[in-house]
Design a protein around this motif. Structure first.
Motif, PDB file in Angstrom:
ATOM      1  N   PRO A 143     -11.136  12.239  31.995  1.00 23.04           N
ATOM      2  CA  PRO A 143     -11.728  13.210  33.417  1.00 23.04           C
ATOM      3  C   PRO A 143     -10.688  13.320  33.520  1.00 23.04           C
ATOM      4  O   PRO A 143     -10.635  14.538  34.901  1.00 23.04           O
ATOM      5  CB  PRO A 143     -13.495  12.349  34.125  1.00 23.04           C
ATOM      6  N   THR A 144      -9.528  13.080  33.669  1.00 25.71           N
ATOM      7  CA  THR A 144      -8.528  13.030  34.998  1.00 25.71           C
ATOM      8  C   THR A 144      -7.491  14.427  34.293  1.00 25.71           C
ATOM      9  O   THR A 144      -6.941  15.056  34.706  1.00 25.71           O
ATOM     10  CB  THR A 144      -7.172  11.676  35.136  1.00 25.71           C
ATOM     11  N   PHE A 145      -7.467  14.767  32.935  1.00 26.01           N
ATOM     12  CA  PHE A 145      -7.026  15.491  32.154  1.00 26.01           C
ATOM     13  C   PHE A 145      -4.986  15.443  32.365  1.00 26.01           C
ATOM     14  O   PHE A 145      -4.868  16.161  32.824  1.00 26.01           O
ATOM     15  CB  PHE A 145      -7.750  16.672  32.790  1.00 26.01           C
ATOM     16  N   CYS A 173     -10.265  23.540  32.437  1.00 27.41           N
ATOM     17  CA  CYS A 173     -11.208  21.824  32.858  1.00 27.41           C
ATOM     18  C   CYS A 173     -10.549  22.081  34.679  1.00 27.41           C
ATOM     19  O   CYS A 173     -10.818  20.919  35.200  1.00 27.41           O
ATOM     20  CB  CYS A 173      -9.701  20.843  32.062  1.00 27.41           C
ATOM     21  N   GLY A 174      -9.778  22.679  35.278  1.00 27.12           N
ATOM     22  CA  GLY A 174      -9.784  22.872  36.190  1.00 27.12           C
ATOM     23  C   GLY A 174      -8.257  22.704  36.873  1.00 27.12           C
ATOM     24  O   GLY A 174      -7.856  22.046  37.935  1.00 27.12           O
ATOM     25  N   LYS A 175      -7.431  21.717  36.585  1.00 27.15           N
ATOM     26  CA  LYS A 175      -6.639  21.370  36.337  1.00 27.15           C
ATOM     27  C   LYS A 175      -5.438  22.159  36.820  1.00 27.15           C
ATOM     28  O   LYS A 175      -5.167  23.622  36.527  1.00 27.15           O
ATOM     29  CB  LYS A 175      -5.697  20.377  35.248  1.00 27.15           C
ATOM     30  N   VAL A 176      -4.585  21.911  37.442  1.00 23.49           N
ATOM     31  CA  VAL A 176      -3.743  22.299  38.272  1.00 23.49           C
ATOM     32  C   VAL A 176      -2.385  21.568  38.201  1.00 23.49           C
ATOM     33  O   VAL A 176      -2.153  19.891  38.914  1.00 23.49           O
ATOM     34  CB  VAL A 176      -3.233  22.633  40.119  1.00 23.49           C
ATOM     35  N   PHE A 177      -1.416  21.700  37.278  1.00 24.80           N
ATOM     36  CA  PHE A 177      -0.084  21.110  37.217  1.00 24.80           C
ATOM     37  C   PHE A 177       0.649  20.902  38.232  1.00 24.80           C
ATOM     38  O   PHE A 177       0.866  21.973  38.927  1.00 24.80           O
ATOM     39  CB  PHE A 177       0.591  21.610  35.627  1.00 24.80           C
ATOM     40  N   THR A 178       1.447  19.142  38.377  1.00 21.67           N
ATOM     41  CA  THR A 178       1.696  19.189  39.023  1.00 21.67           C
ATOM     42  C   THR A 178       3.080  19.078  38.938  1.00 21.67           C
ATOM     43  O   THR A 178       3.086  19.848  37.963  1.00 21.67           O
ATOM     44  CB  THR A 178       1.853  17.457  39.350  1.00 21.67           C
ATOM     45  N   TYR A 179       4.194  19.588  40.301  1.00 19.33           N
ATOM     46  CA  TYR A 179       5.332  19.247  40.017  1.00 19.33           C
ATOM     47  C   TYR A 179       5.977  18.889  39.576  1.00 19.33           C
ATOM     48  O   TYR A 179       7.075  19.525  38.333  1.00 19.33           O
ATOM     49  CB  TYR A 179       6.329  19.676  41.431  1.00 19.33           C
ATOM     50  N   GLU A 180       5.916  17.473  38.568  1.00 19.68           N
ATOM     51  CA  GLU A 180       6.768  16.581  38.412  1.00 19.68           C
ATOM     52  C   GLU A 180       6.301  17.209  37.030  1.00 19.68           C
ATOM     53  O   GLU A 180       6.789  16.614  35.588  1.00 19.68           O
ATOM     54  CB  GLU A 180       5.940  15.245  38.307  1.00 19.68           C
TER      55      GLU A 180
END
Ligand code: GLN
Length: 386
Positions: A143-145, A173-180
């Motif tokens: 569920p965390t993608f 999935c609504g994920k926003v990719f982090t800078y990392e």
């Protein structure tokens, strides 16, 4: 009769768009295909009314009207810090759908491979195949993608990989990719010399504290990133089909050729009217974010009250809901029953996943309060009706 081309032989139609037809058939509240049921900003529609009288009504320059591209370049610079030459680094397309297809046809030769995160917006698989390439899928695990950087590297380093497609913020999935995470992707792109084609249509639809990072603005990524974007989501004008590609002059030179023969150009009067929107101040984007935060909170708190399990989106306007408790083997059957018996349209998750995932369905929530309340009211009966 001779055989038709085999190019689309393995395709089904778009499941997202099919679910709109299913919703209409059963009179369901359509939370499947993602588009708003509220009006675009009045400044834009007022301008369109003016233009009806005075034009332009004939073709714009094939790669987009000058003032529209200039306004796009300024907006992109304002938000990403990237300096864009509107003459050599932008092509205006008919929606980001054409932008993505033109980018893929520019980059891929038959036999090339393209890395796609799964779940993915269904067009990417079809675009890859239509451009003669072959997709390789890397899971974003529910569920965390999150993705496994080693699995991603194993995919990217395969011979013949030419590009990676990145949808950020991510549909479905609504994920926003982090800078990392973006740094990992950028480092791999540079290490294995591949292009990254980004789909950033939800760049302004973010939920606190998540922020959008432009991959192209990361060190060394400008020349290998092809940005696909559109005005559909940002200005609530999905029917206007205004999209664009931003990339280096070498890439854009090729994209212009594909675009020229695919569609000639986007609609001139609509470009002229939408230029007003591209010049909106920061207040507009803050307002948009506040509006989406309101819709998201209304919808997910309703789902929570009903007791449904889901992953809270970080961006975009979709939520994936877990349907395991209902005991269906097929999420397609579940969505058909949901539309017919409960009266709410959703998209079966399996149309977004390469892996065998059929326990998730996608709702979108770009809707007026009354529409969302009606959908939640109907969903509150779900356990009785399914
Ligand atoms: N991007 C929207 C969705 O995923 C609309 C797709 C479409 O039909 N163009 O629902």
């Amino acid at each position: 009769m001779k055989n038709l081309s085999t190019r689309t032989a393995g395709f089904t139609d778009s499941v997202i768009r099919r679910m709109t037809r299913v919703s209409m058939k059963y009179g369901a509240v359509n939370l499947s295909q993602g588009f708003p049921d509220f009006d675009p900003p009045k400044e834009i529609t007022d301008r369109l009314a003016e233009i009806a009288g005075v034009g332009p009504h004939q073709y714009a320059l094939t790669w987009g009207a000058q003032n529209f591209r200039e306004a796009l370049a300024q907006k992109q610079e304002h938000f990403s810090g990237m300096k864009i030459n509107p003459d050599t680094e932008i092509v205006v397309t008919c929606g980001s759908t054409e932008a993505m297809m033109a980018a893929m046809m520019t980059v891929c030769n038959p036999g090339d491979k393209v890395v796609i995160f799964s779940p993915f917006y269904e067009n990417y698989g079809a675009d890859t195949i239509l451009s003669g390439a072959e997709p390789i899928y890397v899971p974003l695990k529910p569920p965390t993608f999150e993705f496994d950087a080693n699995v991603l590297e194993d995919a990217v380093k395969q011979p013949q990989v030419k590009a990676l497609i990145l949808c950020n913020p991510s549909n479905p999935c609504g994920k926003v990719f982090t800078y990392e995470e973006l740094t990992i992707i950028a480092d791999l792109a540079k290490k294995y010399d591949i292009y990254v084609i980004t789909d950033e249509v939800y760049e302004h639809i973010l939920y606190e504290p998540h922020q959008h990072t432009y991959l192209a603005a990361l060190p060394g990524m400008r020349e290998r990133t092809i940005i696909c974007n559109s005005l559909s989501k940002t200005y609530s004008i999905t029917g206007w089909r205004l999209g664009y590609v931003i990339a280096s002059p070498e890439i854009i030179d090729r994209v212009k050729k594909v675009h020229d023969f695919l569609t000639v150009g986007a609609a001139a009067p609509l470009m002229e009217a939408a230029t007003v929107g591209l010049k909106f101040s920061d207040e507009y984007y803050k307002g948009l974010q506040a509006h989406y935060t309101h819709m998201k909170n209304l919808f997910v708190s309703g789902l929570r009250d009903i007791g449904l399990t889901f992953t809270e989106p970080q961006g975009a306007y979709y939520v994936l809901v877990d349907i395991r408790e209902f005991g269906y083997e097929s999420d397609l059957d579940f969505c058909e029953d949901l539309a017919r018996k409960v009266g709410v349209g959703a998209v079966p998750g399996s149309s977004f996943f390469r892996e065998n995932v059929n326990h998730l369905i996608r709702f979108h929530f770009a809707k007026q309060d009354a529409t969302l309340m009606e959908a939640l009211d109907r969903l509150s009966e779900i356990r009785r009706k399914l």
